[in-house]
Design a protein around this motif. Structure first.
Motif, PDB file in Angstrom:
ATOM      1  N   VAL A 259      25.385  -9.524  38.706  1.00 12.61           N
ATOM      2  CA  VAL A 259      25.734  -8.108  38.504  1.00 12.61           C
ATOM      3  C   VAL A 259      25.522  -7.306  39.785  1.00 12.61           C
ATOM      4  CG1 VAL A 259      25.430  -7.977  35.998  1.00 12.61           C
ATOM      5  CG2 VAL A 259      23.437  -7.804  37.486  1.00 12.61           C
ATOM      6  N   VAL A 260      25.826  -7.907  40.912  1.00 13.46           N
ATOM      7  CA  VAL A 260      25.598  -7.242  42.182  1.00 13.46           C
ATOM      8  C   VAL A 260      26.482  -6.002  42.336  1.00 13.46           C
ATOM      9  CG1 VAL A 260      27.300  -8.528  43.555  1.00 13.46           C
ATOM     10  CG2 VAL A 260      25.187  -7.739  44.635  1.00 13.46           C
ATOM     11  N   TYR A 261      27.622  -5.975  41.664  1.00 12.17           N
ATOM     12  CA  TYR A 261      28.496  -4.803  41.724  1.00 12.17           C
ATOM     13  C   TYR A 261      27.796  -3.575  41.133  1.00 12.17           C
ATOM     14  CZ  TYR A 261      32.734  -1.965  41.180  1.00 12.17           C
ATOM     15  OH  TYR A 261      33.681  -0.967  41.253  1.00 12.17           O
ATOM     16  N   ALA A 262      26.951  -3.796  40.118  1.00 17.30           N
ATOM     17  CA  ALA A 262      26.203  -2.692  39.516  1.00 17.30           C
ATOM     18  C   ALA A 262      25.177  -2.131  40.502  1.00 17.30           C
ATOM     19  CB  ALA A 262      25.509  -3.164  38.241  1.00 17.30           C
ATOM     20  N   VAL A 263      24.560  -3.005  41.296  1.00 18.10           N
ATOM     21  CA  VAL A 263      23.611  -2.552  42.319  1.00 18.10           C
ATOM     22  C   VAL A 263      24.336  -1.714  43.367  1.00 18.10           C
ATOM     23  CG1 VAL A 263      22.001  -3.308  44.114  1.00 18.10           C
ATOM     24  CG2 VAL A 263      22.128  -4.557  41.951  1.00 18.10           C
ATOM     25  N   ILE A 264      25.520  -2.147  43.751  1.00 20.22           N
ATOM     26  CA  ILE A 264      26.326  -1.385  44.706  1.00 20.22           C
ATOM     27  C   ILE A 264      26.640  -0.007  44.128  1.00 20.22           C
ATOM     28  CG2 ILE A 264      28.562  -1.279  45.894  1.00 20.22           C
ATOM     29  CD1 ILE A 264      28.541  -4.361  45.904  1.00 20.22           C
ATOM     30  N   GLY A 265      27.018   0.031  42.844  1.00 18.40           N
ATOM     31  CA  GLY A 265      27.343   1.296  42.205  1.00 18.40           C
ATOM     32  C   GLY A 265      26.163   2.242  42.134  1.00 18.40           C
ATOM     33  N   GLU A 266      24.951   1.706  41.895  1.00 12.73           N
ATOM     34  CA  GLU A 266      23.776   2.564  41.798  1.00 12.73           C
ATOM     35  C   GLU A 266      23.353   3.088  43.163  1.00 12.73           C
ATOM     36  OE1 GLU A 266      19.470   2.715  39.560  1.00 12.73           O
ATOM     37  OE2 GLU A 266      20.231   0.762  40.208  1.00 12.73           O
ATOM     38  N   GLU A 267      23.339   2.246  44.160  1.00 11.07           N
ATOM     39  CA  GLU A 267      22.791   2.648  45.457  1.00 11.07           C
ATOM     40  C   GLU A 267      23.829   3.269  46.389  1.00 11.07           C
ATOM     41  OE1 GLU A 267      20.560  -0.514  47.199  1.00 11.07           O
ATOM     42  OE2 GLU A 267      19.124  -0.569  45.539  1.00 11.07           O
ATOM     43  N   MET A 268      25.108   2.943  46.199  1.00 14.19           N
ATOM     44  CA  MET A 268      26.158   3.492  47.069  1.00 14.19           C
ATOM     45  C   MET A 268      27.135   4.386  46.316  1.00 14.19           C
ATOM     46  SD  MET A 268      27.019   0.111  49.352  1.00 14.19           S
ATOM     47  CE  MET A 268      25.699  -0.999  49.881  1.00 14.19           C
ATOM     48  N   GLY A 269      26.986   4.449  44.993  1.00 18.58           N
ATOM     49  CA  GLY A 269      27.779   5.353  44.193  1.00 18.58           C
ATOM     50  C   GLY A 269      29.248   5.002  44.122  1.00 18.58           C
ATOM     51  N   PHE A 270      30.040   5.997  43.669  1.00 18.13           N
ATOM     52  CA  PHE A 270      31.483   5.801  43.559  1.00 18.13           C
ATOM     53  C   PHE A 270      32.103   5.498  44.916  1.00 18.13           C
ATOM     54  CE2 PHE A 270      35.729   7.683  43.969  1.00 18.13           C
ATOM     55  CZ  PHE A 270      36.416   6.963  43.010  1.00 18.13           C
ATOM     56  N   VAL A 271      31.575   6.117  45.949  1.00 23.55           N
ATOM     57  CA  VAL A 271      32.091   5.889  47.301  1.00 23.55           C
ATOM     58  C   VAL A 271      31.948   4.419  47.682  1.00 23.55           C
ATOM     59  CG1 VAL A 271      31.799   6.416  49.757  1.00 23.55           C
ATOM     60  CG2 VAL A 271      31.626   8.250  48.060  1.00 23.55           C
ATOM     61  N   GLY A 272      30.801   3.835  47.389  1.00 26.03           N
ATOM     62  CA  GLY A 272      30.559   2.437  47.722  1.00 26.03           C
ATOM     63  C   GLY A 272      31.432   1.490  46.917  1.00 26.03           C
ATOM     64  N   THR A 273      31.531   1.749  45.618  1.00 32.91           N
ATOM     65  CA  THR A 273      32.360   0.865  44.776  1.00 32.91           C
ATOM     66  C   THR A 273      33.842   0.991  45.138  1.00 32.91           C
ATOM     67  OG1 THR A 273      32.434   2.574  43.053  1.00 32.91           O
ATOM     68  CG2 THR A 273      30.753   0.858  42.835  1.00 32.91           C
ATOM     69  N   PHE A 274      34.263   2.217  45.501  1.00 29.87           N
ATOM     70  CA  PHE A 274      35.661   2.398  45.924  1.00 29.87           C
ATOM     71  C   PHE A 274      35.938   1.633  47.212  1.00 29.87           C
ATOM     72  CE2 PHE A 274      39.060   4.574  48.212  1.00 29.87           C
ATOM     73  CZ  PHE A 274      40.056   4.580  47.242  1.00 29.87           C
ATOM     74  N   LEU A 275      34.977   1.639  48.135  1.00 36.21           N
ATOM     75  CA  LEU A 275      35.129   0.872  49.382  1.00 36.21           C
ATOM     76  C   LEU A 275      35.283  -0.615  49.080  1.00 36.21           C
ATOM     77  CD1 LEU A 275      35.038   0.501  52.471  1.00 36.21           C
ATOM     78  CD2 LEU A 275      32.527   0.458  52.296  1.00 36.21           C
ATOM     79  N   ILE A 276      34.461  -1.114  48.164  1.00 38.57           N
ATOM     80  CA  ILE A 276      34.550  -2.531  47.787  1.00 38.57           C
ATOM     81  C   ILE A 276      35.911  -2.834  47.172  1.00 38.57           C
ATOM     82  CG2 ILE A 276      33.595  -4.330  46.297  1.00 38.57           C
ATOM     83  CD1 ILE A 276      31.828  -3.520  48.692  1.00 38.57           C
ATOM     84  N   LEU A 277      36.368  -1.962  46.282  1.00 35.81           N
ATOM     85  CA  LEU A 277      37.672  -2.158  45.649  1.00 35.81           C
ATOM     86  C   LEU A 277      38.789  -2.140  46.689  1.00 35.81           C
ATOM     87  CD1 LEU A 277      37.318   0.090  42.451  1.00 35.81           C
ATOM     88  CD2 LEU A 277      37.153  -2.395  42.591  1.00 35.81           C
TER      89      LEU A 277
END
Length: 390
Positions: A259-277
Motif C-alpha cells: 500500500v505504498v501509494y497510500a503513504v505517498i498520498g498521505e505524505e505528498m498529498g494530491f500533488v504527489g499522487t498526481f505526479l505519480i499518475l
C-alpha cells in the motif's frame, strides 16, 4: 527489409519516467519502512539499503535488455517459460509458506519469471500465425496452452492476483493480434466463472472479498484497505510532509510494500499522487507507442504485453489503496519495496527501450499477413499489422 534504414536511439521519455519513478521509490521506501525497521530492532535505513541494491540490479537489467536485440526473446521463449514453470513448481513443493501461499524460493518470486515466459510464448505463437490468426487454433488454442499451464501453477500456489494479471495480459494481446471475439468471449466468460468459484472456495480470498462488500462484518480483512483510505484522506492537497505520515506508524500493514501509494498520498498529498499518475501515464503511453511503431509483429505483441503487465500491476495496487478492489498483495512498480518485481519491471522497460530502436528485430522473419486483423483489434489499438517482406 532495407539495411540502410536510419537507426534511432531509445525512447528517452520512457527511460526518463522510469528513472524518476525509481528515484522516488527510494524516498518512499525509506519513509514508509523506518518505523517497521525499528520495531524489528533494525536500523532505520535497513530497508532503504536493501531496496537500493535491488534498484541497482534493476537498472543493470534495464541497461542490458536495452542493448540486446529483442529477437533473442523470441528464440529463448520456450526455455524461459520452462524455467518459470519449474521454479514456480519448486516454490509450491519446497518454497516458504507466506500468508497461506508458497510464492517464494531462494529469495525470488518465480511467478515473475513465469510471466516473462508467458509473454514471450504468446507473442511468439501469435506472430508466427500469419493469415491463420483468425482461426480458433492459432488465435486461442495455441497461445492458450502456455496460459493454461501458468494458470494451473498459480492456482496451486495460490496466487490469484497474479493469475488475474496473467489473464489480463493474455486477453489484451489476443485482442490486439486480431483474435475473433466470438472465440475469445466464451473462453473469457468460462474462465471468469471458474475463477469466481475458486476465489469463493479459498478461505483467505473469500474473506477479503467479503470484507470488500461488508467491512464491518470482516474488520480484520478490511483493516488494510480502510487504513489506506484514511492515509489518502489525511494527505489533502499537499500532504503532511515527507516522513510525517501517521498511518505508517504501525497502523498501516505492509506500508512499504502493498500500500505504498497510500503513504505517498498521505505524505505528498494530491500533488504527489498526481505526479505519480502522470509519470506512469507517460510510461504507459510511450510503451504503447513503441508497440505501434515496431517493425515486427513479435515486437508489437511483446511491447503491448510488457506495457499491459506494468499497467495492470499499477492499476490493481492503486485500486486497492483507493478502495476500488479487494485487498491483495500487488506491488506498485518501481515504488514498492521488493526484489523480483522491481528487477523484472526494469527488465521489461529495457526490452521496450530496445524495441523502440528502429534498427532492432531485423533477424525476425514472420509470415506475410494482410488485412486479417479484426475490427475490434483496429479499434482497440489503431495498429497497422500489415508487414510487407522486401
Amino acid at each position: 527489409m532495407n539495411d540502410s534504414v536510419k537507426t534511432y536511439g531509445v525512447n528517452k521519455l520512457l527511460m526518463l519516467s522510469t528513472l524518476v519513478l525509481m528515484c522516488l521509490g527510494c524516498v518512499v521506501v525509506y519513509t514508509a519502512s523506518t518505523t517497521h525497521a525499528l520495531k524489528l530492532g533494525l536500523t532505520p535505513e535497513h530497508y532503504l539499503k536493501a531496496h537500493c541494491w535491488k534498484v541497482v540490479v534493476a537498472l543493470a537489467a534495464m541497461f542490458v535488455a536495452s542493448k540486446v536485440d529483442y529477437a533473442v526473446w523470441k528464440k529463448g521463449a520456450r526455455v524461459i517459460f520452462i524455467i518459470g514453470c519449474v521454479l514456480t513448481l519448486a516454490a509450491i513443493v519446497a518454497g516458504g509458506d507466506v500468508k497461506g501461499a508458497s510464492r517464494w524460493i531462494w529469495g525470488i518470486q518465480p511467478s515473475e519469471i513465469l510471466k516473462l515466459g508467458l509473454i514471450t510464448m504468446v507473442a511468439t505463437k501469435l506472430s508466427e500465425a500469419g493469415t491463420e490468426i483468425r482461426t480458433l487454433k492459432c488465435s486461442v488454442v495455441q497461445p492458450g496452452v502456455p496460459f493454461a499451464i501458468s494458470a494451473l501453477l498459480l492456482a496451486l500456489q495460490p496466487n490469484f492476483s497474479m493469475l488475474i494479471l496473467f489473464a489480463g495480459i493474455t486477453f489484451v494481446v489476443l485482442l490486439v493480434a486480431g483474435a475473433r471475439l466470438k472465440y475469445l468471449m466464451p473462453v473469457l466468460g468460462g474462465g471468469a466463472l471458474l475463477g469466481v468459484i475458486v476465489l469463493l472456495i479459498k478461505s483467505h480470498t473469500s474473506k477479503r472479498i467479503a470484507a470488500f462488500f461488508d467491512p464491518n462484518a470482516n474488520q480484520i480483512s478490511a483493516m488494510q484497505g480502510e487504513r489506506a483510505l484514511e492515509a489518502l484522506g489525511n494527505g489533502g492537497v499537499f500532504g503532511t510532509g515527507i516522513g510525517m505520515g501517521m498511518q505508517k506508524l504501525g497502523y498501516l500493514p505492509e506500508a512499504h510494500k502493498d500500500v505504498v501509494y497510500a503513504v505517498i498520498g498521505e505524505e505528498m498529498g494530491f500533488v504527489g499522487t498526481f505526479l505519480i499518475l502522470a509519470l506512469f501515464g507517460c510510461l504507459f503511453y510511450q510503451g504503447f507507442e513503441i508497440a505501434r511503431h515496431s517493425s515486427t509483429r513479435f515486437g508489437k505483441y511483446m511491447a503491448v504485453a510488457l506495457t499491459t503487465s506494468l499497467f495492470l500491476n499499477f492499476l490493481v495496487h492503486v485500486c486497492v489503496c483507493t478502495g476500488l478492489f479487494p485487498t491483495t498483495g500487488q506491488p506498485l512498480p518501481f515504488l514498492s519495496f521488493g526484489g523480483t518485481n522491481l528487477i523484472f519491471s526494469g527488465l521489461f522497460v529495457g526490452i521496450l527501450l530496445n524495441i523502440s530502436k528502429s534498427g532492432t528485430g531485423k533477424k525476425i522473419v514472420e509470415p506475410y499477413m494482410s488485412g486479417c486483423e479484426s475490427s475490434a483489434a483496429r479499434t482497440f489499438s489503431g495498429f497497422d499489422f500489415v508487414r510487407t517482406e522486401e
